[in-house]
Design an enzyme around this catalytic site. Sequence first.
Site, PDB file in Angstrom:
ATOM      1  N   HIS A  12       0.840  -1.195   0.000  1.00  0.00           N
ATOM      2  CA  HIS A  12       0.000   0.000   0.000  1.00  0.00           C
ATOM      3  C   HIS A  12       0.883   1.256   0.000  1.00  0.00           C
ATOM      4  CE1 HIS A  12      -3.952   1.783   1.023  1.00  0.00           C
ATOM      5  NE2 HIS A  12      -3.157   2.793   1.322  1.00  0.00           N
ATOM      6  N   LYS A  13       1.945   1.203   0.878  1.00  0.00           N
ATOM      7  CA  LYS A  13       2.861   2.345   0.943  1.00  0.00           C
ATOM      8  C   LYS A  13       3.631   2.471  -0.371  1.00  0.00           C
ATOM      9  CE  LYS A  13       4.088   2.474   5.867  1.00  0.00           C
ATOM     10  NZ  LYS A  13       5.223   2.271   6.782  1.00  0.00           N
ATOM     11  N   GLU A  41      14.024  -4.263  14.264  1.00  0.00           N
ATOM     12  CA  GLU A  41      13.166  -3.968  15.408  1.00  0.00           C
ATOM     13  C   GLU A  41      13.010  -2.454  15.517  1.00  0.00           C
ATOM     14  OE1 GLU A  41      12.450  -5.025  19.978  1.00  0.00           O
ATOM     15  OE2 GLU A  41      14.277  -5.836  19.076  1.00  0.00           O
ATOM     16  N   ASP A  70       8.988   5.809   9.000  1.00  0.00           N
ATOM     17  CA  ASP A  70       8.285   5.330  10.178  1.00  0.00           C
ATOM     18  C   ASP A  70       7.170   6.326  10.421  1.00  0.00           C
ATOM     19  OD1 ASP A  70       7.910   3.445  12.246  1.00  0.00           O
ATOM     20  OD2 ASP A  70       8.593   4.946  13.681  1.00  0.00           O
ATOM     21  N   TYR A 155      -5.503   3.483  10.991  1.00  0.00           N
ATOM     22  CA  TYR A 155      -6.363   4.388  11.759  1.00  0.00           C
ATOM     23  C   TYR A 155      -7.161   5.356  10.875  1.00  0.00           C
ATOM     24  CZ  TYR A 155      -3.527   2.609  15.611  1.00  0.00           C
ATOM     25  OH  TYR A 155      -2.905   1.781  16.514  1.00  0.00           O
TER      26      TYR A 155
HETATM   27  P1  IMP Z   1       4.983   1.757  10.254  1.00  0.00           P
HETATM   28  O1  IMP Z   1       4.602   0.906   9.079  1.00  0.00           O
HETATM   29  O2  IMP Z   1       5.959   1.173  11.173  1.00  0.00           O
HETATM   30  O3  IMP Z   1       5.337   3.150   9.835  1.00  0.00           O
HETATM   31  O4  IMP Z   1       3.682   1.804  11.156  1.00  0.00           O
HETATM   32  C1  IMP Z   1       2.826   2.818  11.051  1.00  0.00           C
HETATM   33  C2  IMP Z   1       1.508   2.507  11.719  1.00  0.00           C
HETATM   34  O5  IMP Z   1       0.916   3.763  11.951  1.00  0.00           O
HETATM   35  C3  IMP Z   1       0.571   1.747  10.802  1.00  0.00           C
HETATM   36  O6  IMP Z   1       0.549   0.392  11.082  1.00  0.00           O
HETATM   37  C4  IMP Z   1      -0.755   2.389  11.107  1.00  0.00           C
HETATM   38  O7  IMP Z   1      -1.268   1.825  12.265  1.00  0.00           O
HETATM   39  C5  IMP Z   1      -0.385   3.814  11.453  1.00  0.00           C
HETATM   40  N1  IMP Z   1      -0.423   4.670  10.250  1.00  0.00           N
HETATM   41  C6  IMP Z   1       0.640   5.251   9.626  1.00  0.00           C
HETATM   42  N2  IMP Z   1       0.239   5.936   8.538  1.00  0.00           N
HETATM   43  C7  IMP Z   1      -1.087   5.785   8.479  1.00  0.00           C
HETATM   44  C8  IMP Z   1      -2.073   6.259   7.562  1.00  0.00           C
HETATM   45  O8  IMP Z   1      -1.815   6.939   6.553  1.00  0.00           O
HETATM   46  N3  IMP Z   1      -3.332   5.884   7.821  1.00  0.00           N
HETATM   47  C9  IMP Z   1      -3.680   5.129   8.883  1.00  0.00           C
HETATM   48  N4  IMP Z   1      -2.820   4.645   9.751  1.00  0.00           N
HETATM   49  C10 IMP Z   1      -1.514   4.986   9.569  1.00  0.00           C
END
Ligand code: IMP
Length: 197
Positions: A12-13, A41, A70, A155
């Site tokens: 998705h990202k 980690e 992140d 979220y």
């Molecule tokens: P990361 O993949 O370690 O950066 O984790 C980020 C977490 O933050 C995700 O699993 C989501 O729970 C939340 N998050 C980050 N960006 C978004 C967004 O654009 N929409 C909804 N939740 C997000």
Amino acid sequence: MAKIIFATGNEHKMTEIREILAGLNGEILSMKEAGISVDIEEDGATFEENAVKKAKAVAEAAEALVLADDSGLEIDYLNKEPGVYSARYMGENTSYEIKNQALLDRLSGVPKEERTARFVCAIAAVFPDGEVIVKRGTIEGYIGDKPAGKNGFGYDPIFYVEEYQCSTAELTMEQKNALSHRGNALRAIKGELEKRI
Ligand code: IMP
């Protein structure tokens, strides 16, 4: 053409990233496409620390420009929770339906003006010569009274933006990218990359 590896396993990202970084003089690869598998980690105290840690770990395994991000949600009324623990809040395997409902329950009765929140994204770039750059992007909003929308992930259904008076899960990908924390951080880092590659 430079090789740019984005250290994420989240498809998705990758879609968002490719769209925003289009036009750079580089080929953008996911870790999977680059044939790299590194377990990292995310134990830093800040989004920036985690992004740099991920990018450096992948850069050790690849001779390329490596980007890593992140991100997470900060809710002011909850002292910026879930913050860097956003993905792990209530456990990594707990569904977002449950996580989102739990946050709504914790905000029960809290008026709109105290429900302010933001998504934050830090993106780190590690260059083959070891130089490190980090940029932060945010999007301000508030936690609604109920989940709404099916787009996006995580979220998004409870995070509302004033500009559209709806949740980010109700926006199209184009609308969200134009405003989002990741979009803003990517646009900032893109400016730096354009000067260097
Ligand atoms: P990361 O993949 O370690 O950066 O984790 C980020 C977490 O933050 C995700 O699993 C989501 O729970 C939340 N998050 C980050 N960006 C978004 C967004 O654009 N929409 C909804 N939740 C997000």
